[in-house]
Design a protein around this motif. Structure first.
Motif, PDB file in Angstrom:
ATOM      1  N   LEU A   1      16.660   1.612  10.262  1.00 45.12           N
ATOM      2  CA  LEU A   1      17.061   1.701  11.915  1.00 45.12           C
ATOM      3  C   LEU A   1      18.037   2.357  11.961  1.00 45.12           C
ATOM      4  O   LEU A   1      19.274   2.927  12.261  1.00 45.12           O
ATOM      5  N   LEU A   2      17.175   3.064  13.873  1.00 48.63           N
ATOM      6  CA  LEU A   2      18.083   4.270  14.188  1.00 48.63           C
ATOM      7  C   LEU A   2      18.195   3.404  15.718  1.00 48.63           C
ATOM      8  O   LEU A   2      17.190   3.593  16.017  1.00 48.63           O
ATOM      9  N   VAL A   3      19.653   3.271  15.728  1.00 48.41           N
ATOM     10  CA  VAL A   3      20.232   3.186  17.193  1.00 48.41           C
ATOM     11  C   VAL A   3      20.684   4.128  18.143  1.00 48.41           C
ATOM     12  O   VAL A   3      21.193   4.574  17.868  1.00 48.41           O
ATOM     13  N   ASN A   4      19.825   4.348  19.238  1.00 47.43           N
ATOM     14  CA  ASN A   4      20.153   5.737  20.235  1.00 47.43           C
ATOM     15  C   ASN A   4      20.798   4.601  21.452  1.00 47.43           C
ATOM     16  O   ASN A   4      21.211   5.635  22.159  1.00 47.43           O
ATOM     17  N   GLY A   5      20.574   3.531  21.739  1.00 46.75           N
ATOM     18  CA  GLY A   5      20.522   2.917  23.284  1.00 46.75           C
ATOM     19  C   GLY A   5      21.806   1.878  22.653  1.00 46.75           C
ATOM     20  O   GLY A   5      22.829   1.887  21.491  1.00 46.75           O
ATOM     21  N   ALA A   6      22.309   1.539  24.213  1.00 47.56           N
ATOM     22  CA  ALA A   6      24.090   1.083  23.706  1.00 47.56           C
ATOM     23  C   ALA A   6      23.482  -0.721  24.181  1.00 47.56           C
ATOM     24  O   ALA A   6      22.412  -0.437  24.741  1.00 47.56           O
ATOM     25  N   ASP A   7      24.694  -0.755  23.841  1.00 46.64           N
ATOM     26  CA  ASP A   7      24.812  -2.913  24.150  1.00 46.64           C
ATOM     27  C   ASP A   7      23.786  -2.988  23.101  1.00 46.64           C
ATOM     28  O   ASP A   7      22.756  -4.431  24.050  1.00 46.64           O
ATOM     29  N   VAL A   8      23.242  -2.311  22.159  1.00 45.36           N
ATOM     30  CA  VAL A   8      22.019  -2.986  21.182  1.00 45.36           C
ATOM     31  C   VAL A   8      22.710  -3.990  19.616  1.00 45.36           C
ATOM     32  O   VAL A   8      23.655  -3.685  20.175  1.00 45.36           O
ATOM     33  N   THR A   9      22.005  -5.036  20.023  1.00 47.71           N
ATOM     34  CA  THR A   9      23.070  -6.393  19.016  1.00 47.71           C
ATOM     35  C   THR A   9      21.981  -6.702  17.927  1.00 47.71           C
ATOM     36  O   THR A   9      20.597  -6.395  17.925  1.00 47.71           O
ATOM     37  N   ALA A  10      22.603  -6.563  16.907  1.00 45.22           N
ATOM     38  CA  ALA A  10      21.557  -7.221  15.728  1.00 45.22           C
ATOM     39  C   ALA A  10      22.380  -8.502  15.173  1.00 45.22           C
ATOM     40  O   ALA A  10      23.812  -8.315  14.452  1.00 45.22           O
TER      41      ALA A  10
ATOM     42  N   GLN B   1       0.901  -1.255   0.160  1.00 47.04           N
ATOM     43  CA  GLN B   1       0.205   0.229  -0.002  1.00 47.04           C
ATOM     44  C   GLN B   1       0.683   0.648  -0.313  1.00 47.04           C
ATOM     45  O   GLN B   1       2.304   1.273   0.159  1.00 47.04           O
ATOM     46  N   GLU B   2      -0.397   2.333  -0.492  1.00 48.53           N
ATOM     47  CA  GLU B   2       0.689   3.402  -0.647  1.00 48.53           C
ATOM     48  C   GLU B   2       1.477   4.203   1.339  1.00 48.53           C
ATOM     49  O   GLU B   2       0.589   3.703   2.422  1.00 48.53           O
ATOM     50  N   GLY B   3       2.684   4.240   1.273  1.00 42.41           N
ATOM     51  CA  GLY B   3       3.353   4.735   2.291  1.00 42.41           C
ATOM     52  C   GLY B   3       4.428   5.718   2.880  1.00 42.41           C
ATOM     53  O   GLY B   3       4.920   6.300   1.524  1.00 42.41           O
ATOM     54  N   SER B   4       4.797   6.269   3.725  1.00 38.98           N
ATOM     55  CA  SER B   4       6.304   7.366   3.512  1.00 38.98           C
ATOM     56  C   SER B   4       5.720   6.995   5.286  1.00 38.98           C
ATOM     57  O   SER B   4       5.777   7.080   6.903  1.00 38.98           O
ATOM     58  N   ALA B   5       7.621   6.947   5.577  1.00 42.65           N
ATOM     59  CA  ALA B   5       7.877   7.294   7.276  1.00 42.65           C
ATOM     60  C   ALA B   5       9.348   7.647   7.052  1.00 42.65           C
ATOM     61  O   ALA B   5      10.189   7.792   6.140  1.00 42.65           O
ATOM     62  N   ARG B   6       9.891   8.471   8.447  1.00 44.18           N
ATOM     63  CA  ARG B   6      11.254   8.672   9.078  1.00 44.18           C
ATOM     64  C   ARG B   6      11.893   7.490   9.254  1.00 44.18           C
ATOM     65  O   ARG B   6      13.467   7.943   8.160  1.00 44.18           O
ATOM     66  N   THR B   7      11.842   6.907   9.669  1.00 44.09           N
ATOM     67  CA  THR B   7      11.793   6.256  10.192  1.00 44.09           C
ATOM     68  C   THR B   7      11.285   4.558  10.568  1.00 44.09           C
ATOM     69  O   THR B   7      10.352   4.802  10.876  1.00 44.09           O
ATOM     70  N   MET B   8      12.070   3.096   9.917  1.00 46.43           N
ATOM     71  CA  MET B   8      10.919   2.437  10.336  1.00 46.43           C
ATOM     72  C   MET B   8      11.086   1.665  11.847  1.00 46.43           C
ATOM     73  O   MET B   8      10.761   1.598  12.048  1.00 46.43           O
ATOM     74  N   LEU B   9      12.444   1.225  12.333  1.00 45.00           N
ATOM     75  CA  LEU B   9      12.725   0.919  13.451  1.00 45.00           C
ATOM     76  C   LEU B   9      13.647   1.527  14.075  1.00 45.00           C
ATOM     77  O   LEU B   9      14.630   2.244  13.906  1.00 45.00           O
ATOM     78  N   GLU B  10      13.390   2.698  16.007  1.00 52.80           N
ATOM     79  CA  GLU B  10      14.365   3.345  16.162  1.00 52.80           C
ATOM     80  C   GLU B  10      14.466   2.325  18.003  1.00 52.80           C
ATOM     81  O   GLU B  10      13.579   2.095  18.709  1.00 52.80           O
ATOM     82  N   VAL B  11      15.311   2.471  17.830  1.00 50.12           N
ATOM     83  CA  VAL B  11      15.836   1.459  19.461  1.00 50.12           C
ATOM     84  C   VAL B  11      16.572   2.605  20.756  1.00 50.12           C
ATOM     85  O   VAL B  11      17.134   2.939  20.332  1.00 50.12           O
ATOM     86  N   ASN B  12      15.645   2.695  21.379  1.00 50.88           N
ATOM     87  CA  ASN B  12      15.949   4.069  22.051  1.00 50.88           C
ATOM     88  C   ASN B  12      16.709   3.146  23.949  1.00 50.88           C
ATOM     89  O   ASN B  12      17.399   3.904  24.855  1.00 50.88           O
ATOM     90  N   SER B  13      16.840   2.094  24.053  1.00 52.40           N
ATOM     91  CA  SER B  13      16.780   1.154  25.339  1.00 52.40           C
ATOM     92  C   SER B  13      17.873   0.389  25.045  1.00 52.40           C
ATOM     93  O   SER B  13      18.135   0.593  24.078  1.00 52.40           O
ATOM     94  N   ASP B  14      18.876   0.020  26.043  1.00 50.26           N
ATOM     95  CA  ASP B  14      19.650  -0.140  25.964  1.00 50.26           C
ATOM     96  C   ASP B  14      19.300  -1.604  25.459  1.00 50.26           C
ATOM     97  O   ASP B  14      18.241  -2.277  26.216  1.00 50.26           O
TER      98      ASP B  14
END
Length: 607
Positions: free
Chosen positions: A455-464, A413-426
């Motif tokens: 993907l925007l990661v602001n948290g610490a010790d994040v693993t992908a 479907q039609e769509g738009s976003a600034r960020t898909m996934l934002e991780v702020n937690s550690d």
């Protein structure tokens, strides 16, 4: 009022899109149902989940010669279909036959698996006996032909295999050669050989991530084949064969799964693990927690709203999303620690009005698994973990984990976003996530399905682990948090920049796919493959370039290992692999051919 407790042996109401078989079900009936759901189109709104109760299904009589086999469970697994066993161990459900995924075959007989997405197997064992089925069986060159004791799973992204036991060979290639862009095999056993390229049928799997598993052997090279904690994995040979092997997986939290225990339906939620290797199928109390389905709110796409779901979550329920598309007017809000959100059959959240799909508060231990998300127009963040700017929370023993979360903007479907996934937690774990700005389907265009970052990661010790991010219009990944870890990364830059001026990061050509912020002091990433396919119809004869695929601080504690860039086709390219290091790839000056790609540059760096 709380719903009445289910009596032992009673099946919960999972709705019309869930089918549950037991060993007494005739094989013909099983195959008929599986065939009826095997041909969904790529952007269908239908969703399907199939479960097998513990027991044995089908006959093994033809295992040495599939052409003679009768009475086998044998089907192609189509779009938006998940098939799983309901035992405590994968070996509790044994399928004699094949649950297979085949390449798409064009009218001229050529094949590829580049859009064979959105299907999964989990928690079952397969004794492979595969024959062509349906329309494929009538072709001059059927894709479904396989050697004895071999099952094919020739797929690209969003098609994971978790907790499976293949009692033979697993073929990730096509019968006649078929390009594919890989997915994840995790917590599994393959008794014989995993085949990613047999050296005879032509191009095959460019990339694959295999985690905490046991295999007999691996046959084939690739562009980016990454193994972590895999018994039987090939040795690291990234420079020539595209292979990176790590003895252990640094940290993980395997996906939760539905099971039956003494007649009661439960969800088993594995605990987090560190420095692991090999398949671990334990469901003992020290391996995770069992949650009765009676403690879940069982949502239905035809009746539930964001309000009803959020009320259930606020009351202390976990959430089970039955198959379908949930067209919600607001986000699902998870505010309680240790909440489990589990999708069935590619359950899809499609919020309207630019709303987020799911937000997770500043609490630890949340587990979200097996859901899809479709953006509407004007969304800020589609999935948000932790509050932006708040004190970050996280628990190394009980981390929040997102597994098999598939986000797309455009396509369905039609769509738009600034960020898909934002991780702020550690201390968040991301496992097998695919974040896709669609390059085909509905609402696709440079000014239509706009997305800055996957993907925007602001948290610490994040693993992908097993991270796939594609086609966003600025950096695909921006990592601001300290001590981040990535094991396997796959990315394609956007196909459709209209010109270099429209796609430039200040004075720099294009945008790096994977960007670690300049202030970060510690970061580790292994096994990264970044590609371009800039369409000439968009850049009107003036090819665009990216200055580098990866941008990161130069520091002794910022480590990158096993990086590759390539031009898949058409024009333009990438000047450097990381910062100003690594050779260029350019369609006009190919220096090698790697799995159908016109140019490739590799940079191998030690840890």
């Amino acid at each position: 009022m709380a719903p009445p407790a289910l009596a032992s042996g009673t099946t919960p109401d999972f709705g019309p899109n869930v089918k549950i078989f037991d060993p007494s079900t005739p094989v013909d009936q099983i195959n008929s149902h599986l065939a009826s759901i095997a041909n969904e189109p790529e952007f269908s709104s239908n969703r399907h989940a199939v479960y097998f109760k513990p027991g044995t299904y089908g006959s093994s009589a033809g295992q040495d010669d599939p052409a003679t086999a009768t009475g086998i469970v044998n089907t192609q697994v189509g779009y938006y279909t998940s098939i799983a066993g309901l035992g405590s161990s994968p070996d509790d459900v044994k399928i004699n036959g094949a649950l297979h995924a085949e390449p798409n075959q064009a009218a001229d007989g050529t094949s590829d698996s580049l859009t064979v997405f959105y299907r999964s197997l989990a928690n079952l064992a397969v004794n492979p006996i595969q024959r062509p089925v349906g329309a494929d069986a009538q072709r001059a060159r059927p894709e479904g032909i396989e050697a004895p004791h071999t099952m094919r799973w020739a797929t690209s992204q969003a098609s994971p295999l978790r907790r499976v036991h293949i009692l033979g060979n697993l073929d990730l290639t096509g019968q006649y050669g078929a390009n594919a862009f890989g997915t994840e095999l995790a917590d599994s056993k393959v008794d014989r050989t995993v085949i990613s390229d047999d050296g005879t049928t032509g191009p095959a799997q460019a990339q694959y991530y295999t985690r905490d598993s046991q295999i007999g052997s691996w046959s084939g090279d690739g562009v980016n084949l990454v193994f972590s904690g895999v018994t039987g994995a090939p040795r690291t040979n990234f420079g020539a064969g595209g292979t990176t092997t790590l003895a252990t997986t640094p940290t993980s939290r395997p996906a939760p799964f539905l099971t039956i225990n003494s007649g009661v339906y439960e969800v088993f939620v594995p605990s987090a693990r560190t420095t692991t290797s090999g398949a671990n199928w334990s469901t003992a109390s020290n391996a995770g927690v069992r949650i009765p389905v009676s403690k879940f709110y069982i949502a239905k796409p035809t009746t539930d709203t964001a309000a009803t779901i959020n009320a259930a979550l606020a009351s202390g329920k976990h959430l089970l999303l039955t198959p379908g598309v949930y067209r919600l007017n607001g986000p699902i809000k998870v505010t309680r620690a240790n909440t489990v959100v589990l999708g069935m059959g590619y359950a899809t959240l499609a919020p309207s009005g630019g709303a987020a799909a799911i937000t997770i508060g500043d609490v630890p231990g949340v587990v979200v698994s097996s859901i899809m998300i479709d953006a509407s127009s004007g969304t800020d963040v589609l999935v948000q973990v932790g509050t932006r700017g708040a004190t970050h929370v996280g628990d190394a023993v009980n981390p929040t984990a997102l597994s098999d979360v598939f986000v797309r903007v455009g396509g369905a479907q039609e769509g738009s976003a600034r960020t898909m996934l934002e991780v702020n937690s550690d201390r968040v774990i991301l496992d097998g996530c695919w974040l896709w700005r669609a390059d085909h389907g509905a609402g696709v265009g440079w000014t239509s399905n706009t997305v800055d970052t996957g993907l925007l990661v602001n948290g610490a010790d994040v693993t992908a682990l097993g991270l796939f991010v594609e086609h966003t219009q600025k950096n695909q990944v921006v990592w601001n948090g300290e001590r981040g870890t990535t094991v396997f990364y796959q990315s394609e830059m956007p196909y459709d920049p209209p010109n270099q001026e429209s796609w430039s990061d200040g004075t720099s050509e294009g945008y790096a796919s994977y960007k670690v912020a300049s202030g970060v002091k510690v970061h580790d990433a292994k096994g990264l493959a970044i590609y371009t396919l800039f369409m000439p119809s968009t850049f009107a004869g003036q090819p665009v370039h990216a200055a580098s695929a990866i941008q990161a601080p130069t520091s002794d504690a910022v480590h990158f290992q096993s990086m590759t860039t390539a031009v898949i086709y058409f024009g333009g390219g990438i000047r450097h692999v990381i910062n100003a290091n690594g050779g260029a790839v350019d369609a006009s000056q190919p220096n090698s051919v790697v799995y159908g790609m016109t140019a490739a540059a590799r940079l191998v760096a030690g840890p």
